[in-house]
Motif scaffolding. Structure first.
Motif, short mmCIF file in Angstrom:
data_model
loop_
_atom_site.label_atom_id
_atom_site.label_comp_id
_atom_site.label_asym_id
_atom_site.label_seq_id
_atom_site.Cartn_x
_atom_site.Cartn_y
_atom_site.Cartn_z
N GLU A 44 0.71 -1.11 0.09
CA GLU A 44 0.20 0.05 0.12
C GLU A 44 0.68 1.34 -0.08
O GLU A 44 0.31 2.29 -0.14
CB GLU A 44 -0.86 0.02 1.20
CG GLU A 44 -2.00 -0.97 1.37
CD GLU A 44 -2.80 -1.06 2.38
OE1 GLU A 44 -2.84 -0.38 3.25
OE2 GLU A 44 -3.69 -2.19 2.56
N VAL A 45 2.22 1.33 0.01
CA VAL A 45 3.07 2.42 0.29
C VAL A 45 3.97 2.44 -0.57
O VAL A 45 4.97 1.33 -0.35
CB VAL A 45 3.31 2.70 1.80
CG1 VAL A 45 4.21 4.00 2.03
CG2 VAL A 45 2.28 2.85 2.67
N HIS A 46 4.62 3.41 -1.23
CA HIS A 46 5.94 3.52 -1.88
C HIS A 46 6.42 4.73 -1.56
O HIS A 46 6.03 5.69 -1.94
CB HIS A 46 5.46 3.58 -3.43
CG HIS A 46 4.74 2.36 -3.99
ND1 HIS A 46 4.82 1.44 -5.00
CD2 HIS A 46 3.44 1.92 -3.52
CE1 HIS A 46 3.97 0.70 -5.13
NE2 HIS A 46 2.99 0.96 -4.27
N SER A 47 7.13 4.83 -0.35
CA SER A 47 7.53 6.09 0.17
C SER A 47 9.20 6.40 0.16
O SER A 47 9.95 5.29 0.03
CB SER A 47 7.20 6.24 1.33
OG SER A 47 7.75 5.57 2.25
N PHE A 48 9.68 7.54 0.02
CA PHE A 48 10.68 7.87 0.06
C PHE A 48 11.03 8.99 1.00
O PHE A 48 10.32 10.13 0.99
CB PHE A 48 11.62 8.49 -1.20
CG PHE A 48 12.84 9.03 -1.65
CD1 PHE A 48 13.76 8.06 -1.67
CD2 PHE A 48 13.08 10.41 -1.44
CE1 PHE A 48 15.27 8.61 -1.61
CE2 PHE A 48 14.19 11.02 -1.29
CZ PHE A 48 15.43 10.06 -1.65
N TRP A 58 5.84 10.73 -2.11
CA TRP A 58 5.31 9.34 -2.56
C TRP A 58 6.33 8.85 -3.79
O TRP A 58 6.79 9.80 -4.36
CB TRP A 58 3.90 9.56 -2.89
CG TRP A 58 3.26 8.42 -3.67
CD1 TRP A 58 2.92 7.98 -5.00
CD2 TRP A 58 2.60 7.34 -2.98
NE1 TRP A 58 2.32 6.89 -4.96
CE2 TRP A 58 2.29 6.28 -3.88
CE3 TRP A 58 2.51 6.97 -1.47
CZ2 TRP A 58 1.28 5.32 -3.56
CZ3 TRP A 58 1.69 5.74 -1.19
CH2 TRP A 58 1.36 4.81 -2.14
N VAL A 59 6.21 7.72 -4.13
CA VAL A 59 7.37 7.43 -5.22
C VAL A 59 6.23 6.70 -6.44
O VAL A 59 5.61 5.87 -6.35
CB VAL A 59 8.18 6.28 -4.71
CG1 VAL A 59 9.21 5.89 -6.03
CG2 VAL A 59 9.03 6.85 -3.74
N ALA A 60 6.56 7.12 -7.59
CA ALA A 60 6.13 6.74 -8.80
C ALA A 60 7.37 6.21 -9.61
O ALA A 60 8.17 7.04 -9.91
CB ALA A 60 5.39 7.75 -9.85
N ASP A 61 7.32 4.86 -9.81
CA ASP A 61 8.61 4.46 -10.58
C ASP A 61 8.41 4.33 -12.09
O ASP A 61 7.83 3.11 -12.63
CB ASP A 61 8.65 2.87 -10.08
CG ASP A 61 10.14 2.41 -10.54
OD1 ASP A 61 10.75 2.92 -11.13
OD2 ASP A 61 9.99 1.13 -10.30
N SER A 62 8.55 5.44 -12.87
CA SER A 62 8.47 5.54 -14.25
C SER A 62 9.23 4.71 -15.14
O SER A 62 8.83 4.19 -15.94
CB SER A 62 8.45 6.81 -14.74
OG SER A 62 9.39 7.40 -14.83
N ALA A 63 10.52 4.27 -14.21
CA ALA A 63 11.48 3.41 -14.83
C ALA A 63 11.39 2.01 -14.87
O ALA A 63 11.80 1.16 -15.71
CB ALA A 63 12.97 3.76 -14.05
N LYS A 64 10.21 1.70 -14.12
CA LYS A 64 10.04 0.41 -13.67
C LYS A 64 11.16 -0.52 -13.18
O LYS A 64 10.95 -1.72 -13.62
CB LYS A 64 9.35 -0.21 -15.17
CG LYS A 64 7.76 0.47 -15.61
CD LYS A 64 6.94 0.49 -14.42
CE LYS A 64 5.71 1.17 -15.10
NZ LYS A 64 4.86 1.65 -14.10
N THR A 65 12.08 0.17 -12.72
CA THR A 65 13.08 -0.84 -12.18
C THR A 65 13.44 -0.63 -10.71
O THR A 65 13.91 -1.47 -10.18
CB THR A 65 14.56 -0.26 -12.72
OG1 THR A 65 14.81 1.03 -12.65
CG2 THR A 65 14.59 -0.34 -14.58
N LEU A 66 12.72 0.28 -10.27
CA LEU A 66 13.12 0.51 -8.68
C LEU A 66 12.19 -0.67 -7.74
O LEU A 66 12.80 -1.12 -7.14
CB LEU A 66 12.72 1.97 -8.17
CG LEU A 66 12.57 2.28 -6.76
CD1 LEU A 66 14.00 2.01 -6.19
CD2 LEU A 66 11.98 3.66 -6.45
N GLU A 67 11.02 -0.80 -8.35
CA GLU A 67 10.29 -1.64 -7.48
C GLU A 67 10.70 -3.20 -7.60
O GLU A 67 11.05 -4.01 -6.88
CB GLU A 67 8.77 -1.86 -7.83
CG GLU A 67 8.11 -0.31 -7.48
CD GLU A 67 6.74 -0.41 -7.96
OE1 GLU A 67 5.92 -1.31 -8.47
OE2 GLU A 67 6.12 0.81 -7.99
#
Length: 125
Positions: A44-48, A58-67
């Motif tokens: 539920e949480v993606h935080s930095f 809040w983190v949005a991973d546009s690179a699709k590599t962080l998650e």
């Protein structure tokens, strides 16, 4: 004739406003920068947390590599913090989502470093 001039004037003003809006929208994406801090990920949480300023994003991973890189560390529990260095830009958080509780949304464009080892300094206090 006067009505035609007024319509032309309003048309020019509308174009100028539209052009200004378009420039300000892309300016956010042009201000890409490298930032370092602690990242936590879970269902539920993606935080930095920026360790220098203490601000949370809040983190949005546009690179699709962080998650993916975080998941590959195989934590037993979610939300374990890791140290990251990323290229990103910031946008206003959506007021209708959980991200509204954060200062802004950090949009990650490139993952530079991710490690379980949190370096000495402001992040390790």
């Amino acid at each position: 004739m006067r009505i035609l001039k007024n319509i032309a004037f309003l048309f020019v003003i509308a174009i100028a406003i539209a052009a200004c809006d378009r420039k300000s929208g892309t300016a956010e994406h042009d201000t890409t920068r490298v930032i370092k801090g602690l990242y936590s990920f879970g269902p539920e949480v993606h935080s930095f947390t920026d360790c220098e300023e203490g601000r949370e994003y809040w983190v949005a991973d546009s690179a699709k590599t962080l998650e993916l890189a975080y998941s590959n560390l195989h934590f037993e529990k979610p939300y374990e913090p890791v140290y990251i260095e990323v290229e990103c830009h910031f946008i206003k958080s959506d007021s209708l989502k959980i991200s509204a509780d954060y200062d802004s949304t950090m949009v990650v464009t490139k993952l530079l470093k991710l490690t379980k080892e949190i370096p000495d300094g402001p992040c390790n206090q």
